[in-house]
Design a protein around this motif. Structure first.
Motif, PDB file in Angstrom:
ATOM      1  N   MET A   1      28.996 -44.927 -23.393  1.00  0.00           N
ATOM      2  CA  MET A   1      30.159 -44.517 -23.576  1.00  0.00           C
ATOM      3  C   MET A   1      30.362 -43.240 -22.809  1.00  0.00           C
ATOM      4  N   LEU A   2      29.156 -42.704 -22.642  1.00  0.00           N
ATOM      5  CA  LEU A   2      29.449 -41.569 -21.685  1.00  0.00           C
ATOM      6  C   LEU A   2      29.750 -41.810 -19.926  1.00  0.00           C
ATOM      7  N   ILE A   3      29.078 -43.745 -19.711  1.00  0.00           N
ATOM      8  CA  ILE A   3      29.656 -43.225 -18.459  1.00  0.00           C
ATOM      9  C   ILE A   3      30.897 -44.134 -18.295  1.00  0.00           C
ATOM     10  N   THR A   4      31.238 -44.580 -19.729  1.00  0.00           N
ATOM     11  CA  THR A   4      32.927 -45.240 -19.430  1.00  0.00           C
ATOM     12  C   THR A   4      33.802 -44.130 -19.607  1.00  0.00           C
ATOM     13  N   GLN A   5      33.045 -42.600 -19.978  1.00  0.00           N
ATOM     14  CA  GLN A   5      34.037 -41.725 -20.460  1.00  0.00           C
ATOM     15  C   GLN A   5      33.966 -41.207 -18.783  1.00  0.00           C
TER      16      GLN A   5
ATOM     17  N   THR B   1      19.979 -49.865 -29.440  1.00  0.00           N
ATOM     18  CA  THR B   1      21.169 -50.524 -29.327  1.00  0.00           C
ATOM     19  C   THR B   1      22.114 -49.103 -29.336  1.00  0.00           C
ATOM     20  N   ILE B   2      21.638 -47.854 -29.874  1.00  0.00           N
ATOM     21  CA  ILE B   2      21.779 -46.327 -30.272  1.00  0.00           C
ATOM     22  C   ILE B   2      22.097 -45.941 -28.915  1.00  0.00           C
ATOM     23  N   PHE B   3      21.086 -45.608 -28.326  1.00  0.00           N
ATOM     24  CA  PHE B   3      21.210 -45.399 -27.166  1.00  0.00           C
ATOM     25  C   PHE B   3      21.923 -46.236 -26.001  1.00  0.00           C
ATOM     26  N   SER B   4      21.993 -47.655 -25.857  1.00  0.00           N
ATOM     27  CA  SER B   4      22.706 -48.374 -25.093  1.00  0.00           C
ATOM     28  C   SER B   4      24.719 -47.568 -25.279  1.00  0.00           C
ATOM     29  N   ILE B   5      24.724 -47.716 -26.552  1.00  0.00           N
ATOM     30  CA  ILE B   5      26.164 -47.310 -27.220  1.00  0.00           C
ATOM     31  C   ILE B   5      25.927 -46.009 -25.937  1.00  0.00           C
ATOM     32  N   ILE B   6      25.392 -45.202 -26.710  1.00  0.00           N
ATOM     33  CA  ILE B   6      25.896 -43.587 -25.907  1.00  0.00           C
ATOM     34  C   ILE B   6      25.786 -43.649 -24.401  1.00  0.00           C
TER      35      ILE B   6
ATOM     36  N   GLY C   1      34.401 -52.785 -12.499  1.00  0.00           N
ATOM     37  CA  GLY C   1      33.797 -54.364 -12.359  1.00  0.00           C
ATOM     38  C   GLY C   1      31.771 -53.098 -12.370  1.00  0.00           C
ATOM     39  N   ALA C   2      31.986 -51.776 -11.646  1.00  0.00           N
ATOM     40  CA  ALA C   2      31.023 -50.902 -11.711  1.00  0.00           C
ATOM     41  C   ALA C   2      30.672 -50.909 -12.490  1.00  0.00           C
ATOM     42  N   LEU C   3      31.575 -50.259 -13.716  1.00  0.00           N
ATOM     43  CA  LEU C   3      31.055 -50.658 -14.906  1.00  0.00           C
ATOM     44  C   LEU C   3      30.525 -51.246 -15.570  1.00  0.00           C
ATOM     45  N   VAL C   4      31.518 -52.200 -15.300  1.00  0.00           N
ATOM     46  CA  VAL C   4      30.647 -53.390 -16.730  1.00  0.00           C
ATOM     47  C   VAL C   4      29.333 -53.654 -15.973  1.00  0.00           C
ATOM     48  N   ILE C   5      28.941 -53.763 -14.408  1.00  0.00           N
ATOM     49  CA  ILE C   5      27.615 -53.721 -14.130  1.00  0.00           C
ATOM     50  C   ILE C   5      26.284 -52.703 -14.469  1.00  0.00           C
ATOM     51  N   VAL C   6      26.890 -51.681 -14.222  1.00  0.00           N
ATOM     52  CA  VAL C   6      26.233 -50.395 -14.798  1.00  0.00           C
ATOM     53  C   VAL C   6      25.717 -50.252 -16.376  1.00  0.00           C
ATOM     54  N   SER C   7      26.948 -50.737 -17.187  1.00  0.00           N
ATOM     55  CA  SER C   7      26.874 -50.306 -18.515  1.00  0.00           C
ATOM     56  C   SER C   7      25.899 -52.165 -19.093  1.00  0.00           C
ATOM     57  N   VAL C   8      25.771 -52.960 -17.836  1.00  0.00           N
ATOM     58  CA  VAL C   8      24.958 -54.277 -18.464  1.00  0.00           C
ATOM     59  C   VAL C   8      23.717 -53.964 -17.877  1.00  0.00           C
ATOM     60  N   THR C   9      23.361 -52.751 -17.026  1.00  0.00           N
ATOM     61  CA  THR C   9      21.713 -52.927 -16.437  1.00  0.00           C
ATOM     62  C   THR C   9      21.196 -52.026 -17.007  1.00  0.00           C
ATOM     63  N   ILE C  10      22.045 -51.037 -17.830  1.00  0.00           N
ATOM     64  CA  ILE C  10      21.178 -50.051 -18.514  1.00  0.00           C
ATOM     65  C   ILE C  10      21.132 -50.566 -20.028  1.00  0.00           C
ATOM     66  N   THR C  11      22.027 -51.307 -20.753  1.00  0.00           N
ATOM     67  CA  THR C  11      21.556 -52.188 -21.510  1.00  0.00           C
ATOM     68  C   THR C  11      20.395 -53.064 -21.596  1.00  0.00           C
ATOM     69  N   THR C  12      19.771 -53.459 -20.508  1.00  0.00           N
ATOM     70  CA  THR C  12      19.123 -54.631 -19.766  1.00  0.00           C
ATOM     71  C   THR C  12      17.808 -53.644 -19.958  1.00  0.00           C
TER      72      THR C  12
END
Length: 377
Positions: free
Chosen positions: A75-79, A67-72, A39-50
């Motif tokens: 991916m780093l956070i997910t890894q 979009t490219i920066f959001s994906i990078i 859940g924290a991963l999803v929240i952080v990813s959405v927050t960074i993209t926003t």
């Protein structure tokens, strides 16, 4: 002038400080469960993209760059999170492979606080149990090999002397052969009991009986066996120890499997006699229990050196020969170390308990049997 560099900070101090900080932050730890981490991963990813979209709007940055920066970033956070989640599983896989190759000494570093941390702790308990089983197996082979080799070698030597004409088959020679044969018989009987213990399922044939005549018969058999071993000079023969029976009230009755209870009492008496001083006294005491009808409390008391408190939890383990207190008397040995383990097994079958009780002198083993189960209305 002293040009030596300053002394380094004690390395354990920083680790203790960090451990205290880590414990203090425990209520705020988002990784107390795998669900919380995801859940924290999803929240952080959405927050960074926003945030990146908001920055792009404010700075007129192209959407594809955002979009490219959001994906990078995602991916780093997910890894990072995935590595933290799967590292215990990778370590467990490595340890499991080592266990498959016979190395049971390795453990998983259970530093996480989530379900994977609990799994790692459970895995470590399993590894410890397997290590204990492997150690018991090796001890069984070593002990049985040792116990079998001695009487077989003695019996073979006696028979070879008779066949070669070195000695005649006189009563003394036959008594020597009989002594070795009886020792083999006792070992085989012990191994059969161990086999029943490992199989786990042994039916109980419980019945109601009078305690005084039953225990009196057990002690009479023990006296006869001790006298026979003393006559032929068997190992551990102790005919000098006096066995005393104390049953109160005299009409006391119990409900148990007589054969299994015989194993318990005989093993406890044999162990108490081995550790008694010369001309010592072993008392078998029976009282009414506090459980159901026909419940029973048994105590076996001796005048030996006793058992230190630090060793009391180990005396009912298999192959524990009582290294602290050495048996008395000429020719005494520690046996196979299975007698008390078999006694505990038989008591457990009855749903009772066995343990070392406090005693001002010697050792006191207490056995509690529940008797007839109470009827539920």
């Amino acid at each position: 002038m002293n040009n030596r560099p300053p002394e380094p900070v004690y390395p354990g101090l920083l680790s203790r400080i960090w451990a205290r900080i880590w414990d203090a932050l425990r209520p705020f730890d988002p990784y107390r469960s795998v669900k919380a981490a995801l859940g924290a991963l999803v929240i952080v990813s959405v927050t960074i993209t926003t945030l990146l979209v908001f920055v792009a709007i404010r700075t007129s940055t192209e959407l594809r760059i955002v979009t490219i920066f959001s994906i990078i970033a995602t991916m780093l956070i997910t890894q990072f999170v995935a590595h933290g989640l799967t590292s215990p599983l990778d370590e467990m896989k490595t340890v499991a492979r080592a266990m498959a190759n016979g190395d049971y000494s390795r453990r998983v570093q259970a530093v996480r606080r989530d379900e994977l941390g609990d799994l790692a702790e459970t895995f470590n308990h399993m590894a410890a149990d397997l290590e204990a089983v492997d150690r018991h197996r090796k001890e069984l082979v070593a002990n049985v090999s040792h116990e079998l080799r001695t009487p077989i070698a003695g019996l073979r030597a006696v028979l070879e002397n008779v066949v070669d004409g070195v000695s005649e088959a006189d009563p003394e020679t036959m008594r020597t052969a009989l002594r070795q044969t009886e020792r083999l018989g006792r070992l085989v009987e012990t191994l059969l009991d161990l086999s029943r213990l490992d199989n786990g399922v042994v039916p109980l044939r419980s019945r109601r009986f009078e305690v005084w005549p039953y225990l009196s018969g057990v002690l009479k058999e023990a006296n006869m066996a001790a006298a026979a071993r003393a006559h032929i000079g068997g190992p551990g023969a102790r005919a000098d120890v006096h066995l005393h029976l104390d049953v109160s009230p005299p009409e006391l009755t119990a409900h148990a499997d007589a054969e299994r209870l015989h194993q318990v009492v005989a093993n406890l008496i044999d162990n108490a006699v081995k550790h008694s001083p010369p001309h010592g006294r072993v008392t078998l005491r029976a009282r009414r229990g506090t459980g159901g009808p026909d419940s029973l409390n048994l105590e076996v008391l001796d005048e030996g050196p006793g058992i230190p408190e630090s060793e009391r939890h180990r005396i009912f383990e298999r192959f524990n020969r009582g290294g602290v207190s050495t048996p008395h008397g000429p020719g005494s040995d520690g046996g196979t170390g299975l007698g008390l383990a078999i006694a505990r097994w038989a008591v457990d079958l009855h749903g009772g308990s066995i343990g070392v009780a406090e005693s001002p002198r010697g050792c006191r083993i207490r056995v509690t049997l529940p008797g007839t189960p109470k009827a539920h209305g």
